[in-house]
Design a protein around this motif. Structure first.
Motif, PDB file in Angstrom:
ATOM      1  N   UNK A  94       0.829  -1.204   0.000  1.00 28.89           N
ATOM      2  CA  UNK A  94       0.000   0.000   0.000  1.00 28.89           C
ATOM      3  C   UNK A  94       0.864   1.254   0.000  1.00 28.89           C
ATOM      4  N   UNK A  95       1.969   1.242   0.750  1.00 24.34           N
ATOM      5  CA  UNK A  95       2.876   2.391   0.743  1.00 24.34           C
ATOM      6  C   UNK A  95       3.463   2.587  -0.653  1.00 24.34           C
ATOM      7  N   UNK A  96       3.843   1.487  -1.278  1.00 26.27           N
ATOM      8  CA  UNK A  96       4.415   1.585  -2.626  1.00 26.27           C
ATOM      9  C   UNK A  96       3.370   2.097  -3.621  1.00 26.27           C
ATOM     10  N   UNK A  97       2.159   1.555  -3.558  1.00 24.59           N
ATOM     11  CA  UNK A  97       1.098   1.989  -4.465  1.00 24.59           C
ATOM     12  C   UNK A  97       0.769   3.462  -4.262  1.00 24.59           C
ATOM     13  N   UNK A  98       0.742   3.907  -3.011  1.00 23.93           N
ATOM     14  CA  UNK A  98       0.481   5.321  -2.734  1.00 23.93           C
ATOM     15  C   UNK A  98       1.598   6.200  -3.297  1.00 23.93           C
ATOM     16  N   UNK A  99       2.843   5.743  -3.183  1.00 24.40           N
ATOM     17  CA  UNK A  99       3.964   6.512  -3.712  1.00 24.40           C
ATOM     18  C   UNK A  99       3.877   6.627  -5.230  1.00 24.40           C
ATOM     19  N   UNK A 100       3.459   5.548  -5.889  1.00 24.92           N
ATOM     20  CA  UNK A 100       3.311   5.580  -7.344  1.00 24.92           C
ATOM     21  C   UNK A 100       2.177   6.516  -7.753  1.00 24.92           C
ATOM     22  N   UNK A 101       1.071   6.466  -7.024  1.00 28.59           N
ATOM     23  CA  UNK A 101      -0.072   7.317  -7.350  1.00 28.59           C
ATOM     24  C   UNK A 101       0.243   8.794  -7.157  1.00 28.59           C
ATOM     25  N   UNK A 102       1.176   9.103  -6.263  1.00 30.88           N
ATOM     26  CA  UNK A 102       1.536  10.495  -5.974  1.00 30.88           C
ATOM     27  C   UNK A 102       2.516  11.074  -6.984  1.00 30.88           C
ATOM     28  N   UNK A 103       3.021  10.263  -7.897  1.00 34.17           N
ATOM     29  CA  UNK A 103       4.038  10.725  -8.839  1.00 34.17           C
ATOM     30  C   UNK A 103       3.425  11.603  -9.926  1.00 34.17           C
ATOM     31  N   UNK A 104       3.862  12.863 -10.051  1.00 35.22           N
ATOM     32  CA  UNK A 104       3.444  13.646 -11.225  1.00 35.22           C
ATOM     33  C   UNK A 104       4.128  13.081 -12.470  1.00 35.22           C
ATOM     34  N   UNK A 105       3.596  13.376 -13.631  1.00 34.81           N
ATOM     35  CA  UNK A 105       4.090  12.773 -14.873  1.00 34.81           C
ATOM     36  C   UNK A 105       5.584  12.996 -15.061  1.00 34.81           C
ATOM     37  N   UNK A 106       6.049  14.200 -14.764  1.00 37.47           N
ATOM     38  CA  UNK A 106       7.463  14.501 -15.015  1.00 37.47           C
ATOM     39  C   UNK A 106       8.400  13.734 -14.082  1.00 37.47           C
ATOM     40  N   UNK A 107       7.893  13.330 -12.915  1.00 35.76           N
ATOM     41  CA  UNK A 107       8.756  12.626 -11.962  1.00 35.76           C
ATOM     42  C   UNK A 107       9.160  11.248 -12.473  1.00 35.76           C
ATOM     43  N   UNK A 108       8.337  10.653 -13.348  1.00 34.86           N
ATOM     44  CA  UNK A 108       8.688   9.334 -13.878  1.00 34.86           C
ATOM     45  C   UNK A 108       9.926   9.389 -14.759  1.00 34.86           C
ATOM     46  N   UNK A 109      10.278  10.568 -15.260  1.00 35.79           N
ATOM     47  CA  UNK A 109      11.475  10.698 -16.101  1.00 35.79           C
ATOM     48  C   UNK A 109      12.733  10.975 -15.285  1.00 35.79           C
TER      49      UNK A 109
END
Length: 235
Positions: free
Chosen positions: A102-117
């Motif tokens: 759940x912590x990991x999923x929440x961290x992924x959901x909080x990522x703005x698009x630019x953060x994935x780069x």
């Protein structure tokens, strides 16, 4: 092979739930039983999967905030965390799996698009690879429990991506192999291929799991005729 990391998170959710269902079906005390990994009990595997989720949560936090947050606080923290948690009762380990996911999923959901780069120095790649890395950990270590989940349960997409990753990471000095997965219209190669390089054929799942050290390759073919070679070492 690229894919939207948030789309891949759906696969991570489903794979984690499958793993948890397997853990919930284990008998009391199973955490001390041996796993398929030499020297590791089932408790070692389950604890590692939970701590790995926290490690990847740290990397996503780093990508989102720009504040350096290593996967593990120290070089020895990974091994220490596994050893500290592997003997806990099974119900505690299952709760830990859920909470860490759940912590990991929440961290992924909080990522703005630019953060994935964001380029993660720890991995040498962008943060967009983290959901795949997490999926790989969950699926491969589910097999390592040795409790009924096998590479035959992997999806076609997962097996193919794992196969391509192993091939890409093998390096030029790896033992030479030509791989012909069923249904793929071209071969894959490892190492420096010559006229005498053995060709390994079979289902994609079988080749991927053999290269990953999770099966013995008994359903694979070798040309020219002979025994299966030793595959290159994979993590």
């Amino acid at each position: 092979m690229t894919i939207d990391p948030l789309v891949l998170m759906t696969d991570v959710d489903q794979a984690t739930e499958r793993l948890i269902r397997t853990a919930e079906g284990l008998e009391p005390g199973a955490e001390t039983a041996p796993s398929r990994l030499p020297g590791w009990t089932i408790g070692h595997v389950l604890t590692h999967v939970a701590r790995n989720a926290d490690a990847y949560t740290n990397l996503l936090t780093w990508a989102r905030t720009g504040v350096e947050t290593p996967a593990y606080a120290t070089p020895t923290a990974r091994a220490e965390g596994i050893e500290a948690g592997c003997r806990r009762p099974l119900d505690e380990q299952i709760a830990d799996l859920r909470d860490s996911h759940e912590r990991f999923a929440d961290a992924a959901a909080a990522m703005p698009a630019e953060a994935w780069t964001f380029h993660l120095a720890a991995t040498g790649q962008s943060a967009a690879v983290v959901p795949w890395a997490r999926l790989r950990e969950v699926e491969v270590h589910h097999v390592d429990l040795g409790r009924g989940y096998t590479p035959e349960d992997w999806s076609d997409a997962f097996a193919l991506r794992l196969l391509r990753e192993i091939v890409a990471g093998a390096g030029k000095d790896a033992p030479a192999l030509v791989l012909r997965p069923h249904g793929l219209d071209h071969s894959l190669s490892i190492g420096t291929v010559t006229d005498g390089t053995p060709t390994i054929g079979g289902p994609t799942r079988s080749i991927a799991s053999w290269l990953a050290g999770r099966t013995d390759g008994s359903d694979l073919t070798v040309s020219p005729d002979g025994g299966l070679p030793t595959p290159p070492k994979w993590k």
